[in-house]
Scaffold this motif. Structure first.
Motif, PDB file in Angstrom:
ATOM      1  N   PHE A   1       0.785  -1.230   0.000  1.00  0.00           N
ATOM      2  CA  PHE A   1       0.000   0.000   0.000  1.00  0.00           C
ATOM      3  C   PHE A   1       0.825   1.292   0.000  1.00  0.00           C
ATOM      4  N   PRO A   2       1.700   1.461  -0.971  1.00  0.00           N
ATOM      5  CA  PRO A   2       2.376   2.755  -1.103  1.00  0.00           C
ATOM      6  C   PRO A   2       1.402   3.807  -1.641  1.00  0.00           C
ATOM      7  N   GLY A   3       1.833   5.055  -1.640  1.00  0.00           N
ATOM      8  CA  GLY A   3       1.030   6.120  -2.253  1.00  0.00           C
ATOM      9  C   GLY A   3      -0.059   6.629  -1.340  1.00  0.00           C
ATOM     10  N   LEU A   4      -1.056   7.235  -1.969  1.00  0.00           N
ATOM     11  CA  LEU A   4      -2.123   7.901  -1.213  1.00  0.00           C
ATOM     12  C   LEU A   4      -3.086   6.896  -0.583  1.00  0.00           C
ATOM     13  N   HIS A   5      -3.757   7.321   0.480  1.00  0.00           N
ATOM     14  CA  HIS A   5      -4.835   6.564   1.140  1.00  0.00           C
ATOM     15  C   HIS A   5      -4.417   5.133   1.490  1.00  0.00           C
ATOM     16  N   ALA A   6      -3.253   5.026   2.110  1.00  0.00           N
ATOM     17  CA  ALA A   6      -2.736   3.695   2.465  1.00  0.00           C
ATOM     18  C   ALA A   6      -3.678   2.956   3.408  1.00  0.00           C
ATOM     19  N   GLN A   7      -4.301   3.688   4.327  1.00  0.00           N
ATOM     20  CA  GLN A   7      -5.188   3.019   5.303  1.00  0.00           C
ATOM     21  C   GLN A   7      -6.456   2.512   4.610  1.00  0.00           C
ATOM     22  N   LEU A   8      -6.986   3.310   3.670  1.00  0.00           N
ATOM     23  CA  LEU A   8      -8.161   2.870   2.912  1.00  0.00           C
ATOM     24  C   LEU A   8      -7.811   1.657   2.055  1.00  0.00           C
ATOM     25  N   GLN A   9      -6.631   1.698   1.451  1.00  0.00           N
ATOM     26  CA  GLN A   9      -6.177   0.553   0.641  1.00  0.00           C
ATOM     27  C   GLN A   9      -6.143  -0.711   1.500  1.00  0.00           C
ATOM     28  N   ALA A  10      -5.657  -0.570   2.742  1.00  0.00           N
ATOM     29  CA  ALA A  10      -5.548  -1.732   3.634  1.00  0.00           C
ATOM     30  C   ALA A  10      -6.932  -2.264   4.000  1.00  0.00           C
ATOM     31  N   VAL A  11      -7.863  -1.356   4.345  1.00  0.00           N
ATOM     32  CA  VAL A  11      -9.223  -1.778   4.717  1.00  0.00           C
ATOM     33  C   VAL A  11      -9.876  -2.470   3.522  1.00  0.00           C
ATOM     34  N   GLU A  12      -9.756  -1.852   2.342  1.00  0.00           N
ATOM     35  CA  GLU A  12     -10.445  -2.417   1.167  1.00  0.00           C
ATOM     36  C   GLU A  12      -9.836  -3.740   0.724  1.00  0.00           C
ATOM     37  N   TYR A  13      -8.538  -3.891   0.934  1.00  0.00           N
ATOM     38  CA  TYR A  13      -7.890  -5.145   0.530  1.00  0.00           C
ATOM     39  C   TYR A  13      -8.283  -6.287   1.453  1.00  0.00           C
ATOM     40  N   GLY A  14      -8.595  -5.889   2.716  1.00  0.00           N
ATOM     41  CA  GLY A  14      -8.996  -6.899   3.689  1.00  0.00           C
ATOM     42  C   GLY A  14      -7.851  -7.513   4.462  1.00  0.00           C
TER      43      GLY A  14
ATOM     44  N   LYS B   1      -5.413  -8.250   7.574  1.00  0.00           N
ATOM     45  CA  LYS B   1      -5.717  -8.340   9.008  1.00  0.00           C
ATOM     46  C   LYS B   1      -4.735  -7.517   9.825  1.00  0.00           C
ATOM     47  N   VAL B   2      -3.617  -7.188   9.213  1.00  0.00           N
ATOM     48  CA  VAL B   2      -2.582  -6.416   9.901  1.00  0.00           C
ATOM     49  C   VAL B   2      -2.076  -5.343   8.938  1.00  0.00           C
ATOM     50  N   SER B   3      -1.984  -4.115   9.453  1.00  0.00           N
ATOM     51  CA  SER B   3      -1.282  -3.080   8.696  1.00  0.00           C
ATOM     52  C   SER B   3      -0.276  -2.448   9.651  1.00  0.00           C
ATOM     53  N   GLY B   4      -0.006  -1.156   9.519  1.00  0.00           N
ATOM     54  CA  GLY B   4       0.969  -0.567  10.434  1.00  0.00           C
ATOM     55  C   GLY B   4       1.603   0.657   9.840  1.00  0.00           C
ATOM     56  N   CYS B   5       2.831   0.925  10.233  1.00  0.00           N
ATOM     57  CA  CYS B   5       3.529   2.081   9.669  1.00  0.00           C
ATOM     58  C   CYS B   5       5.009   1.773   9.485  1.00  0.00           C
ATOM     59  N   THR B   6       5.610   2.562   8.625  1.00  0.00           N
ATOM     60  CA  THR B   6       7.001   2.347   8.202  1.00  0.00           C
ATOM     61  C   THR B   6       7.747   3.666   8.208  1.00  0.00           C
ATOM     62  N   VAL B   7       8.917   3.687   8.806  1.00  0.00           N
ATOM     63  CA  VAL B   7       9.828   4.835   8.636  1.00  0.00           C
ATOM     64  C   VAL B   7      10.932   4.361   7.700  1.00  0.00           C
ATOM     65  N   HIS B   8      11.129   5.105   6.625  1.00  0.00           N
ATOM     66  CA  HIS B   8      12.116   4.668   5.635  1.00  0.00           C
ATOM     67  C   HIS B   8      12.945   5.835   5.125  1.00  0.00           C
ATOM     68  N   LEU B   9      14.093   5.492   4.583  1.00  0.00           N
ATOM     69  CA  LEU B   9      14.910   6.481   3.889  1.00  0.00           C
ATOM     70  C   LEU B   9      14.251   6.760   2.548  1.00  0.00           C
ATOM     71  N   VAL B  10      14.297   7.994   2.125  1.00  0.00           N
ATOM     72  CA  VAL B  10      13.659   8.338   0.853  1.00  0.00           C
ATOM     73  C   VAL B  10      14.670   8.141  -0.270  1.00  0.00           C
ATOM     74  N   ASP B  11      14.233   7.386  -1.282  1.00  0.00           N
ATOM     75  CA  ASP B  11      15.065   7.245  -2.484  1.00  0.00           C
ATOM     76  C   ASP B  11      14.319   7.868  -3.655  1.00  0.00           C
ATOM     77  N   GLU B  12      14.680   7.498  -4.859  1.00  0.00           N
ATOM     78  CA  GLU B  12      14.090   8.177  -6.014  1.00  0.00           C
ATOM     79  C   GLU B  12      12.704   7.633  -6.385  1.00  0.00           C
ATOM     80  N   GLY B  13      12.248   6.599  -5.705  1.00  0.00           N
ATOM     81  CA  GLY B  13      10.945   6.026  -6.022  1.00  0.00           C
ATOM     82  C   GLY B  13       9.856   6.515  -5.066  1.00  0.00           C
ATOM     83  N   LEU B  14       8.666   5.933  -5.218  1.00  0.00           N
ATOM     84  CA  LEU B  14       7.533   6.308  -4.364  1.00  0.00           C
ATOM     85  C   LEU B  14       7.454   5.347  -3.179  1.00  0.00           C
ATOM     86  N   ASP B  15       7.727   5.839  -1.983  1.00  0.00           N
ATOM     87  CA  ASP B  15       7.663   5.041  -0.745  1.00  0.00           C
ATOM     88  C   ASP B  15       8.466   3.743  -0.876  1.00  0.00           C
TER      89      ASP B  15
END
Ligand code: GRF
Length: 203
Positions: A115-128, A130-144
């Motif tokens: 679930f990169p990009g916008l509305h990650a929490q909605l993506q998780a709920v809609e996908y179904g 059972k576990v989601s969460g959060c990530t701290v990452h170094l930023v590179d040239e890609g999206l998340d």
């Protein structure tokens, strides 16, 4: 470590970082906060904490590169050594990332690479999931897509909506982001390609 934060919205992660600094848990100095949006909660919170703020409204620039150049100049003027993205809603260009010689970190409200990009929490709920969460990452040239420093899981409940899940994840974000930054500035984050190893947590 002289730190700049870019934020576009409410600024609750920014607030958590400010409070971690104030309580002496986080050995960085937040020297400047920038936003692409005027009048945001993030700017208000920064001003209340006595931090220099600056708005880079995209409509004031002929193109995105000009806006990013201004951000680069602003970081140079403030002798920034670390950049934290805290709900900054614009993707920084590869050219921008290549010109920054210090670490850039981001927090994302999912267990990347899910679930990169916008509305990650909605993506998780809609996908179904059972576990989601959060990530701290170094930023590179890609999206998340940059190397992951810390992640923490949060359960997704059957009755969850985007909002309820976002709220539960946010509580973890406010703890995880300052902790990841602390580990980084203490030199406990070691990179091996895209794999990150955390050296012993204390001492
Ligand atoms: C957070 O959920 C963060 O993970 C994402 O954007 C949101 C920002 O919230 N990148 P806030 O502005 O920090 O309250």
């Amino acid at each position: 470590m002289r730190t700049a934060i870019l934020a576009s919205g409410r600024g609750s992660n920014l607030q958590a970082l400010i409070e971690a600094c104030q309580s002496g848990c986080l050995p960085i100095k937040i020297v400047a906060v920038g936003s692409d949006q005027p009048g945001t909660g993030a700017l208000k919170r920064s001003e209340e904490a006595g931090i220099l703020t600056r708005v880079f409204p995209i409509k004031n620039y002929p193109h995105r590169q000009a806006q990013e150049e201004d951000i680069l100049i602003w970081m140079r003027e403030n002798r920034v050594e670390l950049l934290l993205l805290a709900g900054y809603m614009r993707v920084l260009s590869p050219q921008f990332i290549r010109q920054v010689s210090f670490p850039v970190l981001n927090i994302h409200p999912s267990l990347l690479p899910a679930f990169p990009g916008l509305h990650a929490q909605l993506q998780a709920v809609e996908y179904g999931v059972k576990v989601s969460g959060c990530t701290v990452h170094l930023v590179d040239e890609g999206l998340d897509s940059g190397p992951i420093i810390l992640q923490e899981a949060v359960p997704v409940l059957p009755e969850d909506t985007e909002e309820s899940l976002a709220q539960r994840i946010l509580e973890v974000e406010h703890r995880l982001y300052p902790e990841a930054v602390r580990l980084l500035v203490l030199g406990k984050v070691q990179r091996f390609g895209r794999r990150v190893q955390i050296l012993q947590q204390e001492g």
